[in-house]
Design an enzyme around this catalytic site. Structure first.
Site, PDB file in Angstrom:
ATOM      1  N   GLU A   1       0.949  -1.122   0.056  1.00 25.25           N
ATOM      2  CA  GLU A   1      -0.068   0.243  -0.033  1.00 25.25           C
ATOM      3  C   GLU A   1       0.925   1.245   0.084  1.00 25.25           C
ATOM      4  O   GLU A   1       0.500   2.406  -0.403  1.00 25.25           O
ATOM      5  CB  GLU A   1      -0.841   0.166   1.112  1.00 25.25           C
ATOM      6  CG  GLU A   1      -2.197  -0.802   1.073  1.00 25.25           C
ATOM      7  CD  GLU A   1      -2.977  -0.995   2.191  1.00 25.25           C
ATOM      8  OE1 GLU A   1      -3.308   0.012   3.101  1.00 25.25           O
ATOM      9  OE2 GLU A   1      -3.524  -2.124   2.553  1.00 25.25           O
TER      10      GLU A   1
ATOM     11  N   ASP B   1      -2.520  -4.758   3.308  1.00 26.79           N
ATOM     12  CA  ASP B   1      -2.749  -5.063   4.834  1.00 26.79           C
ATOM     13  C   ASP B   1      -3.757  -6.171   5.044  1.00 26.79           C
ATOM     14  O   ASP B   1      -4.647  -6.215   4.041  1.00 26.79           O
ATOM     15  CB  ASP B   1      -3.231  -3.443   5.341  1.00 26.79           C
ATOM     16  CG  ASP B   1      -2.137  -2.601   5.428  1.00 26.79           C
ATOM     17  OD1 ASP B   1      -1.090  -3.038   5.570  1.00 26.79           O
ATOM     18  OD2 ASP B   1      -2.636  -1.509   6.146  1.00 26.79           O
TER      19      ASP B   1
ATOM     20  N   ASP C   1      -6.509  -6.147   6.675  1.00 27.83           N
ATOM     21  CA  ASP C   1      -7.957  -5.826   7.404  1.00 27.83           C
ATOM     22  C   ASP C   1      -8.813  -5.524   6.057  1.00 27.83           C
ATOM     23  O   ASP C   1      -8.412  -5.686   4.903  1.00 27.83           O
ATOM     24  CB  ASP C   1      -7.530  -4.524   8.279  1.00 27.83           C
ATOM     25  CG  ASP C   1      -6.814  -3.352   7.502  1.00 27.83           C
ATOM     26  OD1 ASP C   1      -6.918  -3.667   6.176  1.00 27.83           O
ATOM     27  OD2 ASP C   1      -6.725  -2.182   7.955  1.00 27.83           O
TER      28      ASP C   1
ATOM     29  N   GLU D   1     -10.066  -2.928   4.644  1.00 26.64           N
ATOM     30  CA  GLU D   1      -9.643  -2.033   3.322  1.00 26.64           C
ATOM     31  C   GLU D   1      -8.466  -2.433   2.857  1.00 26.64           C
ATOM     32  O   GLU D   1      -8.522  -2.431   1.436  1.00 26.64           O
ATOM     33  CB  GLU D   1      -9.224  -0.565   4.384  1.00 26.64           C
ATOM     34  CG  GLU D   1     -10.329   0.166   4.846  1.00 26.64           C
ATOM     35  CD  GLU D   1     -11.563   0.578   4.071  1.00 26.64           C
ATOM     36  OE1 GLU D   1     -11.315   0.765   2.767  1.00 26.64           O
ATOM     37  OE2 GLU D   1     -12.573   0.553   4.685  1.00 26.64           O
TER      38      GLU D   1
ATOM     39  N   TYR E   1       5.135   4.046  11.244  1.00 26.86           N
ATOM     40  CA  TYR E   1       3.958   4.637  10.845  1.00 26.86           C
ATOM     41  C   TYR E   1       2.986   5.292  11.789  1.00 26.86           C
ATOM     42  O   TYR E   1       2.782   4.719  12.823  1.00 26.86           O
ATOM     43  CB  TYR E   1       3.164   3.481   9.840  1.00 26.86           C
ATOM     44  CG  TYR E   1       2.171   4.019   8.990  1.00 26.86           C
ATOM     45  CD1 TYR E   1       2.433   4.987   8.175  1.00 26.86           C
ATOM     46  CD2 TYR E   1       0.789   3.757   8.866  1.00 26.86           C
ATOM     47  CE1 TYR E   1       1.610   5.706   7.038  1.00 26.86           C
ATOM     48  CE2 TYR E   1      -0.029   4.215   8.279  1.00 26.86           C
ATOM     49  CZ  TYR E   1       0.188   5.051   7.323  1.00 26.86           C
ATOM     50  OH  TYR E   1      -0.781   5.451   6.637  1.00 26.86           O
TER      51      TYR E   1
ATOM     52  N   ARG F   1      -0.244   6.402  11.641  1.00 24.73           N
ATOM     53  CA  ARG F   1      -1.643   6.191  11.617  1.00 24.73           C
ATOM     54  C   ARG F   1      -1.979   4.749  11.807  1.00 24.73           C
ATOM     55  O   ARG F   1      -1.997   3.740  11.161  1.00 24.73           O
ATOM     56  CB  ARG F   1      -2.194   6.315  10.053  1.00 24.73           C
ATOM     57  CG  ARG F   1      -2.326   7.926   9.959  1.00 24.73           C
ATOM     58  CD  ARG F   1      -3.051   8.124   8.604  1.00 24.73           C
ATOM     59  NE  ARG F   1      -2.475   8.120   7.272  1.00 24.73           N
ATOM     60  CZ  ARG F   1      -1.750   8.780   6.813  1.00 24.73           C
ATOM     61  NH1 ARG F   1      -1.737  10.175   7.060  1.00 24.73           N
ATOM     62  NH2 ARG F   1      -1.056   8.594   5.522  1.00 24.73           N
TER      63      ARG F   1
ATOM     64  N   HIS G   1       0.201  -3.643  12.202  1.00 22.60           N
ATOM     65  CA  HIS G   1       0.442  -2.405  12.471  1.00 22.60           C
ATOM     66  C   HIS G   1       1.411  -2.392  13.812  1.00 22.60           C
ATOM     67  O   HIS G   1       0.911  -3.130  14.604  1.00 22.60           O
ATOM     68  CB  HIS G   1      -0.481  -1.418  12.171  1.00 22.60           C
ATOM     69  CG  HIS G   1      -0.757  -1.172  10.913  1.00 22.60           C
ATOM     70  ND1 HIS G   1      -2.005  -0.571  10.644  1.00 22.60           N
ATOM     71  CD2 HIS G   1      -0.270  -1.408   9.727  1.00 22.60           C
ATOM     72  CE1 HIS G   1      -2.187  -0.496   9.302  1.00 22.60           C
ATOM     73  NE2 HIS G   1      -0.794  -1.191   8.607  1.00 22.60           N
TER      74      HIS G   1
END
Length: 761
Positions: A12, A85, A87, A89, A285, A287, A330
């Site tokens: 991503e 990722d 998840d 999304e 990261y 976020r 993450h």
DNA sequence: CAGTGAGCGAGCTTCCGCTTGACTT
């Protein structure tokens, strides 16, 4: 040819791509999708309600270059690995990549840590795209689109064009509005609190408080008089050990909160600075909602702590992420290199890094050990309480010293006599709930499971950009508190001033914000309900598990929602805009109305259907639509007011778009709101003169005939003809620009971009 | 910076979540 065929891995973010690439051999090419590459169209609903809510995806302009370059790579590759990722999304991004790039048989992999081993093991265990997870994301996307794109147009019709509503922003707004109403209806109660200072026989001082509160000044006075000249003893002494544990490392939300609390950063600024630190490779990261820490970091932290403070200061801790659905792929926000104690970058970057570094390190350190002391000092009738706290072992407090605060008490013994030196009975007032700050609103949203780390800052910006919410600027008002002092057997009274109601930087709803929120709450109770998102999440989980179909879920939601939309369409503009008649103009007999207009709340004389055109004026300063009086409204409607004359020209006072002003010819000067009806000709002339001087100060050079001027602006000097602006070329001095140069530069300058609507970055 | 507000009506606005740059008057 065969041996040149490579494996394409798509992730991503470009940063991730680079790291992963360094772990893999030259037979791998690692590229980035830069997030989503397909989405619903921006300018229409993009959901076919007749055909099972089929989403009509397209590739946004912005993503087209990425898609075409990825397409080329796909053609060259033998195998394509989708490593987005793990998840909802991420799974959806993988799905869209497959569709948009036409990948025949992609290998889908996920990894939970970016290490060589983790990636290699993931590559050895590919799976297919999880359709159920993709469906859960589609349901989320379609639901948000339906809510956002059906509610917003309703607001355009009923309240004002350009407004917006949505699952996340409307709840954020509602929180702010409801808090404000709680504050407005709050009744502040006064009471008296008694504090005393005692002396030991060795003249050491102890501060203590009476637990009970007294309701009246009379009671306080009686109590103070009654304890004067009485004997106090230590009647209770209790010591107990306690420990204090470090907080988990930062997530997006907790970082925003601490940066706001300790350094006054807005959430936007925090994210911008964090992005800089991330891009320069100094932090992980930014976020994330995970408090997970990688194994390699745990080792590095242990080494650093042991070396710096000693072995006893280290304690390995693993934190569990509470947020449901948070993925441990993450990590928490932490330094990438524990050896870097100070960040490179500007002052703000250094400060934020320092915060991140300390919190991450402390999270792997031993608990602090404290000794707490509770003391009771009594004269037999009244008992005062004192508390002490000393640190016996600092532990993690070494890394975050600001969290340590000792209260040291002198050595005391049960039964020892204490001399009452002074006692104070201070009037205190119960306080209404605090207004939200950006950071506390984010915390509340997160607690309710509304919004994601990547959307907190944009959501906070959106409700401000729409002018639903504003940041307060008030320093607060002063209030008198009565203080009774007992000294040397005498009780004296004085009053002290204290500030109350300061709202600097706090979020306050505007009239528009309240009207929008009321409209939504009244007509779409379910959507702005605080538990709505939580319930949606539950259903999305069911979809992800394959227990429910996504179209069924949307269909059942939409059935009720559509009914609400149809009913809300029947609400009149007057009702939605909370139009109110406050009285009648005694001169004309026409009604005086308060309502929300295109540019904000206003007062209006007469109705639209009257033969004579209605007259308008902004709401008087410091009033609200609820509390404005007829008298105030009529005063506003009487404007503009002619103050006097300078020569033949009139000096006029009025209230315009940017507030109250005085005007002479073409010169305008803002004046304080309180002065519209009272400002004298002299004062007005003074304000206008000052404004003229200010304008002259900005002007560097002027070619009056051509209408071109060179001005000092926010970003340095620039050339303008009123409609277009041009930069001064590098190496040129603004003062030395000639008329011809200025004209050339202006003609070459890009046309002013269509006034961009303020948007959440 | 610039100092409005009806209604007429065409054409525009708008959501949430995933990611970076481009560019600022």
């Amino acid at each position: 040819m065969e041996n040149t065929m490579k494996t394409l891995v798509i992730v991503e973010s470009p940063k991730k791509a680079k790291t992963i690439s360094s772990f893999l051999g030259s037979e791998y090419v690692v590229e980035s999708s830069y997030g989503h590459i397909r989405d619903l169209p921006k300018s229409k609903l993009g959901v076919d309600k007749e055909k099972g809510f089929e989403p009509q995806y397209e590739i946004p302009e912005k993503a087209k270059p990425v898609v075409s370059s990825l397409k080329k790579e796909v053609k060259k590759a033998e195998t394509v690995v989708l490593a987005t990722d793990g998840d909802r999304e991420g799974e959806a991004i993988a799905f869209h990549l497959k569709e948009a790039l036409g990948i025949k048989q992609p290998k889908r992999i996920i990894f939970h840590e970016i290490t060589k081993e983790a990636i290699q093991s993931a590559l050895e265990n590919p799976r297919d795209i999880d359709e159920k997870l993709v469906n859960a994301q589609q349901a989320r996307r379609v639901l948000d689109r339906l809510v956002g794109y059906e509610l917003s147009p309703l607001l355009w019709k009923k309240v004002r064009p350009g407004l917006s509503a949505g699952r996340v922003q409307s709840v954020a707004l509602r929180l702010v509005v409801e808090r404000e109403r709680e504050i407005k209806t709050f009744d502040s109660l006064a009471s008296f609190r008694v504090a005393a200072s005692f002396l030991t026989d060795k003249n050491k001082e102890v501060q203590a408080e009476l637990l009970e509160k007294l309701n009246t000044e009379e009671q306080a006075k009686t109590l103070l008089s009654s304890i004067a000249n009485t004997l106090f003893h230590v009647t209770g002494l209790e010591q107990s050990p306690a420990t204090k544990n470090p907080l988990p490392p930062f997530t997006t939300s907790t970082l925003q909160q601490e940066a706001s609390r300790l350094m006054g950063f807005s959430v936007k600024l925090t994210m911008r600075v964090a992005q800089q630190l991330y891009e320069s490779g100094q932090i992980t990261y930014m976020r994330t909602d995970s408090v997970n820490l990688s194994e390699s970091f745990l080792k590095a932290a242990e080494q650093t702590i042991t070396k710096k403070y000693g072995k006893e200061y280290h304690q390995s801790r693993r934190y569990a992420t509470k947020t449901k659905g948070a993925q441990e792929a993450h990590e928490a926000i932490r330094p990438t290199d524990m050896a870097r104690e100070v960040a490179s970058g500007d002052e703000r970057a250094k400060k934020l890094y320092n915060l991140i570094y300390g919190r991450a390190m402390a999270s792997q350190m031993a608990s602090a050990r404290l000794e707490r002391t509770k003391v009771e000092i009594s004269n037999g009738t009244h008992t005062f309480h004192a508390k002490g706290e000393i640190i016996t072992f600092e532990g993690f407090l070494k890394a975050v010293p600001k969290q340590a605060k000792e209260i040291v008490l002198p050595l005391l013994k049960t039964g020892q006599e204490m001399i009452l030196k002074e006692a104070l009975a201070r009037q205190t007032f119960t306080r209404p709930p605090a207004r939200y700050t950006e950071a506390t609103l984010v915390r509340t949203l997160e607690e309710k499971g509304i919004g994601r780390p990547s959307t907190y800052a944009p959501t906070i910006s959106t409700i401000q950009d729409r002018t639903y919410v504003e940041k307060g600027e008030g320093e607060g008002i002063e209030r008198e508190a009565r203080v009774l002092t007992l000294q040397k057997g005498e009780v004296t009274l004085k009053t002290e001033l204290e500030k109350t109601g300061a709202d600097k930087g706090k979020l306050i709803p505007t009239e528009l914000g309240m009207i929008v929120s009321d409209f939504l709450t009244k007509n779409f109770e379910k959507v702005v309900d605080y538990t709505f998102t939580a319930n949606v999440e539950k259903e999305l989980d069911e979809i992800a598990l394959g227990k429910e179909g996504w179209r069924e879920m949307i269909s059942s939601f939409y059935k009720d929602f559509q009914k609400d939309v149809e009913e809300a369409k029947q609400v009149s503009r007057e009702e939605a805009g909370q139009t109110r008649e406050i009285g009648e103009d005694p001169v004309t007999g026409r009604p005086v109305l308060v309502r929300i207009g295109r540019y904000g709340p206003m007062v209006q004389l007469g109705k639209a259907e009257d033969e004579e055109k209605p007259k308008f004026a902004p709401l008087p300063p410091n009033t609200t639509m609820e509390n404005v009086t007829l008298e105030q409204a009529l005063a506003m409607l009487s404007l503009p007011r002619t103050i006097g004359k300078v020569g033949a020209e009139e000096v006029v006072a009025n209230v315009g778009r940017f507030g109250p002003y005085v005007k002479l010819g073409k010169t305008y000067a803002s004046i304080p709101a309180a002065n519209i009806f009272s400002i004298t000709l002299e004062e007005a002339k003074e304000a206008l003169e000052k404004k003229k001087e200010e304008k002259a100060g900005r002007l560097i050079k002027e070619f009056a005939e051509e209408g071109i001027s060179i001005l000092n602006g926010r970003f340095g000097p620039y050339i303008t003809d009123g409609s277009k602006n041009a930069k001064i070329p590098k190496g040129e001095k603004a003062e030395d620009i000639t008329k011809e140069q200025a004209q050339n530069l202006l003609s070459e300058a890009p046309a002013r971009r269509a006034r961009r609507r303020k948007r959440a970055s």
